[in-house]
Design a protein around this motif. Structure first.
Motif, PDB file in Angstrom:
ATOM      1  N   ARG A 307       0.826  -1.205   0.000  1.00  0.00           N
ATOM      2  CA  ARG A 307       0.000   0.000   0.000  1.00  0.00           C
ATOM      3  C   ARG A 307       0.862   1.257   0.000  1.00  0.00           C
ATOM      4  O   ARG A 307       0.630   2.193  -0.782  1.00  0.00           O
ATOM      5  N   ALA A 308       1.882   1.294   0.861  1.00  0.00           N
ATOM      6  CA  ALA A 308       2.765   2.454   0.922  1.00  0.00           C
ATOM      7  C   ALA A 308       3.511   2.656  -0.399  1.00  0.00           C
ATOM      8  O   ALA A 308       3.663   3.792  -0.883  1.00  0.00           O
ATOM      9  N   ARG A 309       3.948   1.557  -0.995  1.00  0.00           N
ATOM     10  CA  ARG A 309       4.672   1.664  -2.262  1.00  0.00           C
ATOM     11  C   ARG A 309       3.750   2.124  -3.384  1.00  0.00           C
ATOM     12  O   ARG A 309       4.156   2.905  -4.257  1.00  0.00           O
ATOM     13  N   THR A 310       2.507   1.636  -3.381  1.00  0.00           N
ATOM     14  CA  THR A 310       1.546   2.049  -4.403  1.00  0.00           C
ATOM     15  C   THR A 310       1.280   3.545  -4.322  1.00  0.00           C
ATOM     16  O   THR A 310       1.258   4.250  -5.338  1.00  0.00           O
ATOM     17  N   ILE A 311       1.084   4.050  -3.105  1.00  0.00           N
ATOM     18  CA  ILE A 311       0.825   5.480  -2.916  1.00  0.00           C
ATOM     19  C   ILE A 311       2.028   6.306  -3.375  1.00  0.00           C
ATOM     20  O   ILE A 311       1.885   7.337  -4.050  1.00  0.00           O
ATOM     21  N   GLY A 467       7.471  14.552  -4.224  1.00  0.00           N
ATOM     22  CA  GLY A 467       7.607  13.237  -4.840  1.00  0.00           C
ATOM     23  C   GLY A 467       8.959  12.612  -4.564  1.00  0.00           C
ATOM     24  O   GLY A 467       9.062  11.401  -4.324  1.00  0.00           O
ATOM     25  N   ALA A 468      10.010  13.438  -4.574  1.00  0.00           N
ATOM     26  CA  ALA A 468      11.355  12.935  -4.277  1.00  0.00           C
ATOM     27  C   ALA A 468      11.418  12.379  -2.858  1.00  0.00           C
ATOM     28  O   ALA A 468      12.052  11.348  -2.606  1.00  0.00           O
ATOM     29  N   GLY A 469      10.744  13.051  -1.928  1.00  0.00           N
ATOM     30  CA  GLY A 469      10.728  12.568  -0.546  1.00  0.00           C
ATOM     31  C   GLY A 469      10.006  11.236  -0.402  1.00  0.00           C
ATOM     32  O   GLY A 469      10.443  10.352   0.342  1.00  0.00           O
ATOM     33  N   LEU A 470       8.903  11.061  -1.142  1.00  0.00           N
ATOM     34  CA  LEU A 470       8.144   9.813  -1.054  1.00  0.00           C
ATOM     35  C   LEU A 470       8.896   8.633  -1.666  1.00  0.00           C
ATOM     36  O   LEU A 470       8.576   7.476  -1.378  1.00  0.00           O
ATOM     37  N   CYS A 471       9.888   8.915  -2.507  1.00  0.00           N
ATOM     38  CA  CYS A 471      10.684   7.832  -3.100  1.00  0.00           C
ATOM     39  C   CYS A 471      11.414   7.015  -2.035  1.00  0.00           C
ATOM     40  O   CYS A 471      11.810   5.870  -2.291  1.00  0.00           O
ATOM     41  N   LEU A 472      11.599   7.586  -0.858  1.00  0.00           N
ATOM     42  CA  LEU A 472      12.284   6.874   0.216  1.00  0.00           C
ATOM     43  C   LEU A 472      11.502   5.634   0.657  1.00  0.00           C
ATOM     44  O   LEU A 472      12.065   4.728   1.276  1.00  0.00           O
ATOM     45  N   LEU A 473      10.204   5.591   0.352  1.00  0.00           N
ATOM     46  CA  LEU A 473       9.374   4.433   0.716  1.00  0.00           C
ATOM     47  C   LEU A 473       9.502   3.284  -0.278  1.00  0.00           C
ATOM     48  O   LEU A 473       9.001   2.186  -0.021  1.00  0.00           O
ATOM     49  N   LEU A 474      10.155   3.537  -1.408  1.00  0.00           N
ATOM     50  CA  LEU A 474      10.197   2.540  -2.476  1.00  0.00           C
ATOM     51  C   LEU A 474      11.482   1.716  -2.432  1.00  0.00           C
ATOM     52  O   LEU A 474      12.552   2.243  -2.115  1.00  0.00           O
ATOM     53  N   PRO A 475      11.393   0.422  -2.769  1.00  0.00           N
ATOM     54  CA  PRO A 475      12.603  -0.385  -2.929  1.00  0.00           C
ATOM     55  C   PRO A 475      13.198  -0.129  -4.309  1.00  0.00           C
ATOM     56  O   PRO A 475      12.509   0.354  -5.208  1.00  0.00           O
ATOM     57  N   ASP A 476      14.455  -0.439  -4.474  1.00  0.00           N
ATOM     58  CA  ASP A 476      15.071  -0.333  -5.794  1.00  0.00           C
ATOM     59  C   ASP A 476      14.889  -1.670  -6.510  1.00  0.00           C
ATOM     60  O   ASP A 476      15.337  -2.701  -6.023  1.00  0.00           O
ATOM     61  N   THR A 477      14.203  -1.648  -7.657  1.00  0.00           N
ATOM     62  CA  THR A 477      13.865  -2.885  -8.369  1.00  0.00           C
ATOM     63  C   THR A 477      14.878  -3.239  -9.455  1.00  0.00           C
ATOM     64  O   THR A 477      14.640  -4.160 -10.237  1.00  0.00           O
ATOM     65  N   ARG A 478      15.994  -2.535  -9.486  1.00  0.00           N
ATOM     66  CA  ARG A 478      16.983  -2.773 -10.540  1.00  0.00           C
ATOM     67  C   ARG A 478      17.483  -4.226 -10.510  1.00  0.00           C
ATOM     68  O   ARG A 478      17.960  -4.717  -9.498  1.00  0.00           O
ATOM     69  N   GLY A 479      17.356  -4.923 -11.659  1.00  0.00           N
ATOM     70  CA  GLY A 479      17.895  -6.278 -11.789  1.00  0.00           C
ATOM     71  C   GLY A 479      17.131  -7.351 -11.054  1.00  0.00           C
ATOM     72  O   GLY A 479      17.582  -8.494 -10.988  1.00  0.00           O
ATOM     73  N   LYS A 480      15.955  -7.032 -10.517  1.00  0.00           N
ATOM     74  CA  LYS A 480      15.189  -8.015  -9.759  1.00  0.00           C
ATOM     75  C   LYS A 480      14.174  -8.723 -10.655  1.00  0.00           C
ATOM     76  O   LYS A 480      13.707  -8.175 -11.643  1.00  0.00           O
ATOM     77  N   LYS A 481      13.820  -9.943 -10.271  1.00  0.00           N
ATOM     78  CA  LYS A 481      12.791 -10.691 -10.984  1.00  0.00           C
ATOM     79  C   LYS A 481      11.447  -9.986 -10.811  1.00  0.00           C
ATOM     80  O   LYS A 481      11.128  -9.484  -9.738  1.00  0.00           O
ATOM     81  N   LEU A 482      10.649  -9.968 -11.894  1.00  0.00           N
ATOM     82  CA  LEU A 482       9.312  -9.393 -11.786  1.00  0.00           C
ATOM     83  C   LEU A 482       8.484 -10.211 -10.806  1.00  0.00           C
ATOM     84  O   LEU A 482       8.396 -11.435 -10.935  1.00  0.00           O
ATOM     85  N   PRO A 483       7.848  -9.579  -9.798  1.00  0.00           N
ATOM     86  CA  PRO A 483       6.991 -10.333  -8.890  1.00  0.00           C
ATOM     87  C   PRO A 483       5.745 -10.822  -9.624  1.00  0.00           C
ATOM     88  O   PRO A 483       5.144 -10.075 -10.395  1.00  0.00           O
ATOM     89  N   ASP A 484       5.372 -12.067  -9.391  1.00  0.00           N
ATOM     90  CA  ASP A 484       4.200 -12.635 -10.052  1.00  0.00           C
ATOM     91  C   ASP A 484       2.957 -12.598  -9.177  1.00  0.00           C
ATOM     92  O   ASP A 484       1.865 -12.339  -9.651  1.00  0.00           O
ATOM     93  N   THR A 485       3.119 -12.865  -7.882  1.00  0.00           N
ATOM     94  CA  THR A 485       1.987 -12.951  -6.967  1.00  0.00           C
ATOM     95  C   THR A 485       1.992 -11.763  -6.006  1.00  0.00           C
ATOM     96  O   THR A 485       2.978 -11.037  -5.871  1.00  0.00           O
ATOM     97  N   LEU A 486       0.857 -11.580  -5.306  1.00  0.00           N
ATOM     98  CA  LEU A 486       0.769 -10.502  -4.319  1.00  0.00           C
ATOM     99  C   LEU A 486       1.746 -10.734  -3.170  1.00  0.00           C
ATOM    100  O   LEU A 486       2.286  -9.780  -2.609  1.00  0.00           O
ATOM    101  N   GLN A 487       1.975 -11.994  -2.824  1.00  0.00           N
ATOM    102  CA  GLN A 487       2.933 -12.293  -1.759  1.00  0.00           C
ATOM    103  C   GLN A 487       4.330 -11.835  -2.147  1.00  0.00           C
ATOM    104  O   GLN A 487       5.064 -11.259  -1.338  1.00  0.00           O
ATOM    105  N   GLU A 488       4.722 -12.091  -3.393  1.00  0.00           N
ATOM    106  CA  GLU A 488       6.034 -11.648  -3.852  1.00  0.00           C
ATOM    107  C   GLU A 488       6.103 -10.133  -3.918  1.00  0.00           C
ATOM    108  O   GLU A 488       7.153  -9.527  -3.631  1.00  0.00           O
TER     109      GLU A 488
END
Length: 491
Positions: A307-311, A467-488
């Motif tokens: 939820r936090a990442r979506t926002i 917006g730059a401040g809210l980026c602190l809530l996001l993980p860096d997805t560089r080089g990661k596998k695309l998540p398939d499920t909600l759990q992932e």
């Protein structure tokens, strides 16, 4: 130690991605599909930015008055029943066609607001349809609607018809944007996803850059509209050229259909096909065991971390929608040749997009997005402080737009990697919807320049910094596998 273990686990997941294992991270098949899809970004840019030349600044005066042409309404025009226009630059625009001046001037901004509302609706509707019925058929349907509504718009007889048809055109444009991007992200391996995801934006930049050429040679709004709409007829062939997303087919349990697409891709890429059928069946079984539900976009708000990442990512899309289109219109009203100004603001986006490839590769998504937002925010705030010499504000505006070109390329890539496959189209559609809310507000914010000079650059400066401040809530997805499920996605 824990971070290193998590990194090793993620690298292992990338290597175990069944799609990449079967057809490769990138090859002739992926390159061909991407080249085909990228072409659709040209009409996307043409239609989104066309309002600059459909309703450009146009001097006018009352037909019964002896006053010279001007750009503002005068008290003498209160009872004017007919206006005449300075047609030295443009022969006919929607302003001169339907007298969108004085008490009707606000209809020009309202037209663009309805267009952005249409993209909002299209992003949500086609995002949902793509998650339900696949990426290919909704994409082709959006292309057909884009062609029909775009051509018909050129024959509008009044403002109401024009605005309604532009709304339908925008719905189609939003659909092509969401479906094409997600399909691109789902056929590319993680190693090349960032590069391809950003290169995906360059055709939009080139479309924006070529728009002044259409307007320069076609000075009537209806022939201009027709010219930027007719090329979409070529995209009807996509029904035969584009395959369904094999990742989506695997996610919904269609192992046989996924195997057919993947075998064709593997053959084109020169890879073996013997084990693909078994691999797809095994993958479908694993995904079924992981998650049985068909999630809606509401699932993005069900768990705290997702939820936090979506926002956070949605707000950054809002930043891009508000500032990209707002600053673009702001530059369009700067003194000077309108064709040169628009071309300059478009040209600076191309190197910005290219730079974002290397920034995302070496700095990651988070740092790149924070830095680009700060560039836009600071440059816009400087407009309030630095005196207007003509060139100074144009330069600062172009720098702000350059920052937004990096941010827009990054948020597209970020959202495509952040959301799980089961809700990826809905997630990207939701984020794109929020961007359209920003772009709907942008025309009215930009026009406040006449009454409150400091307000537009203040808004275009402060919002990106938030917006730059809210980026602190996001993980860096560089080089990661695309998540398939909600759990992932939550993990």
């Amino acid at each position: 130690m824990l971070d290193r273990d998590n990194k090793e686990l993620e690298d292992q997941k990338v290597n175990e991605d069944p799609l990449v294992k079967a057809i490769g991270a990138i090859g002739k098949w992926q390159i061909w599909i991407c080249c085909v899809i990228f072409l659709v970004k040209f009409p996307v840019a043409w239609h989104q930015m066309s309002i600059i030349f459909l309703a450009p600044p146009m001097n006018f005066t009352c037909a019964d008055s002896q006053l010279d042409f001007g750009s503002v309404c005068r008290s003498e025009y209160s009872n004017c029943s007919e206006f005449k226009y300075d047609r030295n630059v443009f022969h006919e625009t929607i302003i001169s066609e339907w007298d969108l001046v004085c008490d009707r001037e606000w209809l020009k901004s309202l037209t663009q607001t309805f267009f952005m509302l249409g993209i909002l609706v299209g992003s949500m509707v086609f995002g949902h349809l793509s998650d339900r019925f696949g990426r290919r058929l909704p994409f082709v349907a959006a292309v057909c609607l884009q062609l029909v509504s775009g051509v018909t718009t050129a024959f509008s007889v009044n403002w109401y018809m024009f605005t309604i048809l532009r709304f339908l055109l925008a719905v189609a444009t939003g659909g092509t944007m969401v479906s094409s991007f997600v399909l691109t992200m789902e056929i590319i391996g993680a190693k090349y996803r960032e590069t391809v995801g950003i290169i995906y934006q360059i055709p939009f930049n080139l479309g924006h850059l070529t728009l002044p050429l259409f307007a320069y040679f076609l000075r009537d709004w209806n022939t201009f509209q027709l010219a930027i709409s007719l090329p979409s007829v070529l995209f009807l062939s996509y029904y035969f050229l584009l395959p369904e997303s094999p990742r989506w087919l695997l996610t919904i349990g269609k192992a046989k259909e996924a195997a057919i697409v993947m075998e064709k891709a593997a053959k084109r890429n020169g890879l073996p096909t013997e084990s693909i059928a078994d691999l797809t069946q095994k993958t479908v079984t694993e995904l079924t065991n992981k998650n049985q539900e068909h999630a809606s976009f509401l699932a993005l708000f069900r768990t705290p971390r997702l939820r936090a990442r979506t926002i956070a990512i949605c707000f950054n899309w809002f930043v891009c929608g508000l500032c990209f289109f707002g600053v673009s219109q702001y530059i369009g009203h700067v003194s000077g040749d309108i064709f040169a100004n628009v071309a300059a603001s478009a040209a600076i986006q191309v190197p910005g997009t290219i730079i974002s490839i290397y920034a995302n590769r070496f700095l990651g998504r988070k740092v790149t997005l924070i830095g680009a937002n700060c560039v836009t925010g600071i440059s816009c705030l400087l407009i309030i402080i630095i005196p207007d010499t003509g060139v100074s504000h144009l330069t600062l505006g172009c720098i702000g737009l350059w920052g937004m070109s990096i941010s827009f390329a990054t948020v597209y890539l970020y959202a495509g990697e952040l959301f799980p496959t089961v809700v990826r189209n809905s997630g990207v559609g939701l984020a794109s919807t929020v961007a359209r809310l920003g772009s709907m507000v942008a025309p009215f914010v930009a026009t406040l320049r006449v009454s409150y000079f400091w307000l537009p650059p203040l808004a275009f400066g402060v919002v990106p910094l938030i917006g730059a401040g809210l980026c602190l809530l996001l993980p860096d997805t560089r080089g990661k596998k695309l998540p398939d499920t909600l759990q992932e996605g939550e993990a």
